[in-house]
Design a protein around this motif. Structure first.
Motif, short mmCIF file in Angstrom:
data_model
loop_
_atom_site.label_atom_id
_atom_site.label_comp_id
_atom_site.label_asym_id
_atom_site.label_seq_id
_atom_site.Cartn_x
_atom_site.Cartn_y
_atom_site.Cartn_z
N GLY A 63 0.80 -1.22 0.00
CA GLY A 63 0.00 0.00 0.00
C GLY A 63 0.83 1.27 0.00
N SER A 64 2.15 1.12 -0.04
CA SER A 64 3.02 2.29 -0.14
C SER A 64 3.40 2.48 -1.59
N GLY A 197 -0.68 -4.64 3.48
CA GLY A 197 -1.43 -4.01 2.40
C GLY A 197 -2.92 -4.21 2.52
N LEU A 262 -3.12 -0.10 -6.50
CA LEU A 262 -2.38 0.91 -5.75
C LEU A 262 -2.77 0.94 -4.28
N TRP A 263 -3.96 0.41 -3.97
CA TRP A 263 -4.43 0.47 -2.58
C TRP A 263 -3.78 -0.60 -1.73
N VAL A 308 -5.85 2.04 -13.18
CA VAL A 308 -6.20 2.38 -11.80
C VAL A 308 -7.71 2.48 -11.67
#
Lengths: 321, 313
Positions: A63-64, A197, A262-263, A308
């Motif tokens: 998640g970074s 994550g 991306l999350w 995304v």
């Protein structure tokens, strides 16, 4: 139920379908695209990018984000060239020692990255962006803006020696792809990436040392960037402060287009592989069918937005910054 | 003295201390003509930082600013011959629209701004390469002087760039402090959820903030192109880092809500003095990037509002 299932299945397999569709598309327009020669060309271009992409995949799964790859690749590439020359400049002699040294250096840069992010509590995209600038700056400082040549025939064998039509560096990249896969699925660290994550609060509440997992993740990514740097140096036979240029955009795009959310918590090294191949097939295919290659960044930019958007569950997200 | 009360004053204290340190070591630095020259040289960077301030003020980021400026140097060089002074309008519109696109993608499609602006930056880079044919372009010197000559040069020792910067600062300060838009941006930066709950059309104001950022990046690119009398797809590379540093060192934190235009003025001057002082202390130009990278980390660490970040990702 079936609708929801089909959406998830679609998202899971969409990147691979896109890749296959692209290959069919370019082959239809120009049959020479579908040849061993051309595939080898794509593989050579993709090998270093794949290493960077795998490194950043671990970070994105947590998640970074890591935007330091340009600086890290440049710095490790330049360091490799210098250490290699210092140790005699040949793989046959003591030159090989440069490889483990540079991998350690990459890990240390990543470690520093992770510590700045976690200990100073700075969002990772900014911490790593700043560290990337420092890395590029250090590479400029080391070289003084010059190009460092690496001409050792044994080392360049990574590019020139071929098995079954593909150069050795492709097999090296494949080997580290499996290492990445092994870390992801068969180690505690790999599972912890997904735990962080999937829900950091939950992971923390379950007694996981989230800080340590994050820092280790960044260090691991740094090692993969160093591998990428060595492969780039083998491919072009030189290192300079811009060796890492454009890796940020291409690798982030690859990973996201490949289906890593991306999350955090979703996707893995296979997604990175598919994503890197998509990006490189587009890149190569545009040249093969005679389209100007400057369209690449624009097309990739639009693709990444699309990816995304497709991978975001709108009901889960209230707002983004 | 409470550190929290001191914090808002840190930027200008830093600036004064830096100027004093350099001034003591090199009295020539404090000559008005020298100071004016340094300030004039930093203006393109300052305009970009001014735009970034709006993106950061609402808690976002605009990583496309550099590509946008690159693109505009090319657009200006290509169309100056055919469009004359109207090319300025074209450039600013292009920046504004691409900024709007970033904002739209961020707010309506839920793509984090650092990714959406990175992607839009890729689009801008492609446009620049396409228009320029991947070459460096030159403006016709006579036409440049006739159309945009007023942008550069000096009157009574004051560089004209400073006057442009002053006009833009007044305009931005007006937007920030005297308009509904300014208040709305502050509300969004201070607490987006609360702003939305109060019935504010958050998405519209965020899109506008990114559009302003794009437009100002375009103006920065235009001025840069006029100064260099030409353009290229990578000519403004190296602007992004100091521009972000200028905003953050000035005291607008990455989390948004406080700081603003006036802070960026101070922040940019700090960047200018750091750059100049490196020359005086004979620090190699190649070390600049390392110094700015480290300054950036320190500035973020000092300014960021950790209460707003539940988990730091």
């Amino acid at each position: 139920m079936t609708r929801r299932l089909s959406r998830e299945t679609l998202i899971k397999w969409a990147p691979l379908l896109v890749l296959i569709a692209l290959v069919i598309f370019f082959t239809a327009l120009n049959p020479t695209f579908f040849s061993l020669r051309n595939f080898a060309r794509i593989a050579i271009a993709a090998a270093p990018a794949l290493m960077v992409a795998i490194g950043v995949t671990f970070i994105i799964v947590m998640g970074s984000i890591d935007l330091s790859m340009e600086g890290t690749v440049s710095l490790t590439a330049v360091s490799f060239a210098f250490i290699f020359a210092q140790l005699g400049g040949s793989l046959a002699g003591f030159g090989w020692i440069a490889i483990p040294l540079v991998l350690v250096l990459g890990g240390l840069i990543g470690l520093l990255n992770g510590l700045v992010h976690v200990k100073l509590k700075i969002p990772s995209f900014m911490a790593s962006l700043a560290m990337g600038f420092v890395g590029t700056g250090a590479a400029i400082l080391l070289t003084g803006g010059d190009i460092v040549k690496v001409g050792d025939a044994a080392f360049r064998g990574l590019l020139t020696v071929r098995w079954l039509g593909f150069p050795l560096m492709v097999y090296v990249a494949a080997f580290f792809l499996f290492v990445g896969w092994f870390i992801q699925t068969h180690t505690t660290l790999g599972r912890n990436f997904y735990a962080v994550g999937g829900g950091e609060d939950l992971a923390h509440a379950s007694g996981l040392n989230v800080t340590r997992v994050r820092v280790t993740g960044f260090a691991l990514a740094g090692v993969f960037y160093a591998i990428a740097a060595i492969l780039v140096v083998a491919r072009i036979g030189q290192a300079e402060s811009v060796t890492g240029a454009n890796f940020m955009f291409v690798s982030i795009t690859s990973v996201v287009v490949g289906g890593v959310a991306l999350w955090g918590g979703i996707g893995g090294v296979w997604n990175a592989l598919v994503g890197v191949l998509i990006v490189n097939v587009i890149d190569n295919g545009m040249v093969v069918i005679g389209l100007p290659d400057f369209l690449q960044d624009g097309v990739l930019g639009l693709l990444v937005i699309l990816a995304v958007v497709l991978s975001t569950d709108r009901k889960m997200v209230s707002f983004v910054k | 003295m409470d550190i929290q009360r001191l914090k808002p004053h840190l930027p200008w204290i830093t600036l004064v201390v830096l100027v004093a340190i350099v001034g003591v070591n090199d009295p020539g630095f404090l000559r008005p003509s020298n100071l004016l020259g340094i300030a004039g040289d930093i203006v393109p960077l300052f305009i970009m930082a001014l735009g970034l301030t709006f993106a950061i003020y609402i808690g976002g980021i605009d990583l496309s600013a550099q590509s946008m400026a690159n693109m505009v140097t090319v657009v200006a060089s290509v169309y100056l011959a055919s469009m004359g002074a109207w090319v300025a309008v074209l450039c600013v519109m292009a920046g504004f629209l691409l900024g709007m696109l970033s904002g739209y993608v961020t707010t309506r499609l839920f793509v984090p701004s650092f990714i959406s602006t990175l992607a839009v930056g890729g689009v801008a880079f492609s446009i620049a390469q396409w228009l320029s044919g991947q070459r460096a372009l030159n403006m016709d010197a006579a036409q440049r002087n006739e159309t945009f000559g007023w942008m550069i040069g000096r009157t009574w020792g004051v560089p004209h760039e400073l006057l442009i910067a002053a006009v833009l600062v007044v305009l931005c300060l007006f937007i920030e402090r005297r308009t509904t838009l300014g208040r709305a941006l502050k509300a969004v930066g201070a607490g987006e959820l609360a702003a939305a709950a109060s019935g504010l059309n958050v998405a519209r104001y965020k899109i506008l903030a990114f559009a302003i950022s794009g437009a100002l990046a375009a103006i920065a690119g235009l001025l840069f192109a006029v100064k260099l009398s030409g353009g290229a797809p990578t000519i403004a590379n190296g602007f992004l880092l100091p521009a972000i540093v200028a905003v953050l060192v000035g005291g607008t934190p990455l989390t948004g809500g406080v700081g603003g235009v006036a802070n960026t003025v101070v922040g940019t001057l700090i960047v200018a003095v750091i750059r100049a002082s490196m020359l005086y202390f004979e620090i190699d130009a190649t070390r600049q990037q390392i110094v700015f990278g480290v300054v950036l980390i320190v500035a973020i660490a000092l300014t960021i509002d950790r209460a707003k970040l539940r988990t730091v990702k």
